[in-house]
Design a protein around this motif. Structure first.
Motif, short mmCIF file in Angstrom:
data_model
loop_
_atom_site.label_atom_id
_atom_site.label_comp_id
_atom_site.label_asym_id
_atom_site.label_seq_id
_atom_site.Cartn_x
_atom_site.Cartn_y
_atom_site.Cartn_z
N GLU A 107 -14.62 1.00 -7.29
CA GLU A 107 -14.76 1.64 -5.75
C GLU A 107 -14.17 2.23 -5.65
O GLU A 107 -12.62 2.08 -5.37
N ASP A 108 -13.95 3.58 -5.41
CA ASP A 108 -13.17 4.64 -3.97
C ASP A 108 -12.48 3.91 -2.92
O ASP A 108 -13.63 3.04 -2.61
N ARG A 109 -11.19 4.31 -3.01
CA ARG A 109 -10.88 3.23 -1.57
C ARG A 109 -9.69 4.46 -1.12
O ARG A 109 -9.20 6.00 -2.12
N ARG A 110 -8.77 3.83 0.09
CA ARG A 110 -8.01 4.77 0.84
C ARG A 110 -6.93 4.30 1.53
O ARG A 110 -7.85 3.06 2.61
N TRP A 147 -5.89 8.78 -0.80
CA TRP A 147 -8.07 8.21 -0.98
C TRP A 147 -7.68 8.46 -2.85
O TRP A 147 -6.81 8.94 -3.89
N THR A 148 -8.44 7.32 -3.38
CA THR A 148 -8.33 7.36 -4.76
C THR A 148 -9.73 7.41 -5.30
O THR A 148 -10.31 6.21 -4.52
N GLU A 152 -8.12 8.85 -10.04
CA GLU A 152 -7.03 10.20 -9.89
C GLU A 152 -6.96 10.36 -8.10
O GLU A 152 -7.65 9.39 -7.62
N THR A 153 -6.48 10.51 -8.35
CA THR A 153 -5.33 10.00 -6.68
C THR A 153 -4.95 11.44 -5.62
O THR A 153 -4.26 12.17 -5.90
N TYR A 154 -5.35 11.73 -4.36
CA TYR A 154 -4.96 12.69 -3.30
C TYR A 154 -4.37 12.69 -2.69
O TYR A 154 -4.91 11.31 -1.39
N TYR A 161 0.86 -1.32 0.09
CA TYR A 161 -0.06 0.26 -0.12
C TYR A 161 1.06 1.34 -0.07
O TYR A 161 0.63 1.79 0.35
N ASP A 162 1.99 1.57 -0.79
CA ASP A 162 2.80 2.15 -0.91
C ASP A 162 2.24 3.65 -2.01
O ASP A 162 1.15 2.47 -2.58
N GLY A 163 2.83 4.68 -2.18
CA GLY A 163 2.35 5.62 -3.06
C GLY A 163 3.03 5.42 -4.25
O GLY A 163 3.44 4.53 -4.53
N SER A 164 2.09 5.91 -5.25
CA SER A 164 2.57 5.38 -6.91
C SER A 164 3.09 6.87 -7.13
O SER A 164 3.40 8.23 -6.91
N ARG A 165 3.65 6.81 -8.60
CA ARG A 165 3.76 7.83 -9.54
C ARG A 165 3.24 7.98 -10.32
O ARG A 165 2.18 7.07 -10.64
#
Length: 373
Positions: free
Chosen positions: A255-258, A248-249, A222-224, A186-190
């Motif tokens: 389905e949206d996810r956090r 948050w994506t 879309e992710t913030y 669950y690491d962040g992305s580019r």
């Protein structure tokens, strides 16, 4: 230790030594107005030996934990501020997590998704850094606090050495559950994003970003996210690195996810002993915890030698009530004169769910050498 394991380990060690070949490093160019150009990169070929409980698969791959790549930096000073541009792409070699029991993939397959950075940054003297373009989101790397020195052979991304392979069922049939499905950090992305990093204050840095996938076609992701990091290498005899982030994506039709994830690493500088832990949770999926014990010392004149042992425990990644466990050992030897790090890692995977199906354990050996230029 079984005869088969000894044979595989021996072949892996030979592969690591053979791949540790020297080459030339690139130059840095400067101008009279505070500007500079520098290029960099590395090659990271590996020997992968995977055993799914029924068959062995031996392949030459690119280590997906640190894929072979090339890039450059352009820097220009403006008084106390600096404008930077970064471009970086992987070579698109066959990755260790891109092969499985039924396909070996292409030896080289480059497309635009291999572009890692097309990133414009403005570093200010007092207000932090502003970034725009393809690059790391604020939470990218947030689970990677690690002083062990063995990241090439073992890391929290435990799926990297063999993520494409499927588990075998108890009857020997290939299941639909892959290693990459059930081992996630669950690491962040580019992404194509805008990002802000605050100035450092007492070792703390705050980062936030908003991004969308601009490299994959027909992708409305879309992710913030937001992340807080802390780094201090002067805590008495200790060095500390830590971070926590939330992302948050939103995805059209899905389905949206956090995701919430983070890591903490501590190094005892006098002994070279380190402890690194990480954990993460996805609100629509599962959670995990990870721990690594490491040791690094200058045992030979060529460079430092590092060893580690780690353990990963995850649950609810594919179905409610499932469990995924992995443990691994790794060693990395630096050869400073040639900018080479030779490594050898072994990892075991196990998986179980609430169905009547049982799954056989799997293991992988990954050995290679990363040459930086």
């Amino acid at each position: 230790m079984s005869t088969k394991f000894k044979a595989r380990a021996g072949a892996a060690s030979l592969a690591a030594a053979a791949l540790a070949a020297p080459a030339f490093a690139g130059p840095t160019y400067t101008n009279d107005t505070g500007g500079s150009f520098s290029w960099y990169g590395h090659f990271n070929p590996s020997f992968q030996s995977f055993d799914d409980g029924v068959e062995d698969y031996n392949r030459l791959v690119d280590n997906s934990g640190s894929s072979s790549r090339i890039g450059f930096w352009l820097n220009q000073e403006f008084g106390e501020n600096t404008l930077r541009f970064r471009f970086e792409t992987s070579f698109g070699f066959r990755s260790s997590d891109g092969v499985n029991q039924v396909t070996t993939g292409d030896n080289v397959s480059w497309d635009r998704t291999n572009i890692r950075h097309v990133d414009l940054q403005f570093d200010t003297a007092n207000y932090g850094r502003f970034s725009a373009g393809q690059g790391s989101m604020a939470s990218d790397g947030i689970t990677g606090a690690d002083f062990s020195g063995t990241g090439l052979g073992a890391s929290v991304a435990v799926a990297d050495p063999a993520g494409g392979y499927a588990f075998r069922t108890g009857t020997g049939a290939l299941s639909t559950v892959s290693i990459g499905d059930v081992f996630n950090d669950y690491d962040g992305s580019r992404l194509g994003r805008v990002r802000y990093d605050s100035p450092e204050l007492a070792g703390f840095t705050l980062s936030t970003s908003y991004g969308t996938d601009i490299l994959n076609e027909d992708n409305d992701r879309e992710t913030y996210d937001v992340a807080v990091r802390y780094s201090n290498d002067q805590v008495g005899a200790f060095a500390i690195d830590a971070g926590i982030g939330a992302a948050w994506t939103e995805r059209t039709g899905e389905e949206d996810r956090r995701d919430i994830s983070g890591s903490f690493g501590v190094l005892h500088k006098d002994t070279g002993l380190s402890l690194n832990v990480a954990a993460g949770e996805r609100d629509i999926a599962g959670s995990y915890a990870y721990a690594k014990l490491g040791y690094e010392a200058n045992l030979i004149s060529a460079g430092s030698t590092a060893f580690s042992v780690d353990y990963y425990d995850g649950s609810d990644m594919v179905t409610n009530g499932d469990s995924a466990e992995s443990w691994g050992v790794a060693a990395v030897q630096k050869i400073d004169a040639y900018n080479v790090e030779a490594y050898l890692g072994y990892r075991n995977y196990s998986y179980a769910d609430n169905s009547a199906t049982s799954y056989q354990d799997a293991d992988v050996i990954l050995a290679g050498a990363r040459w930086k230029f």
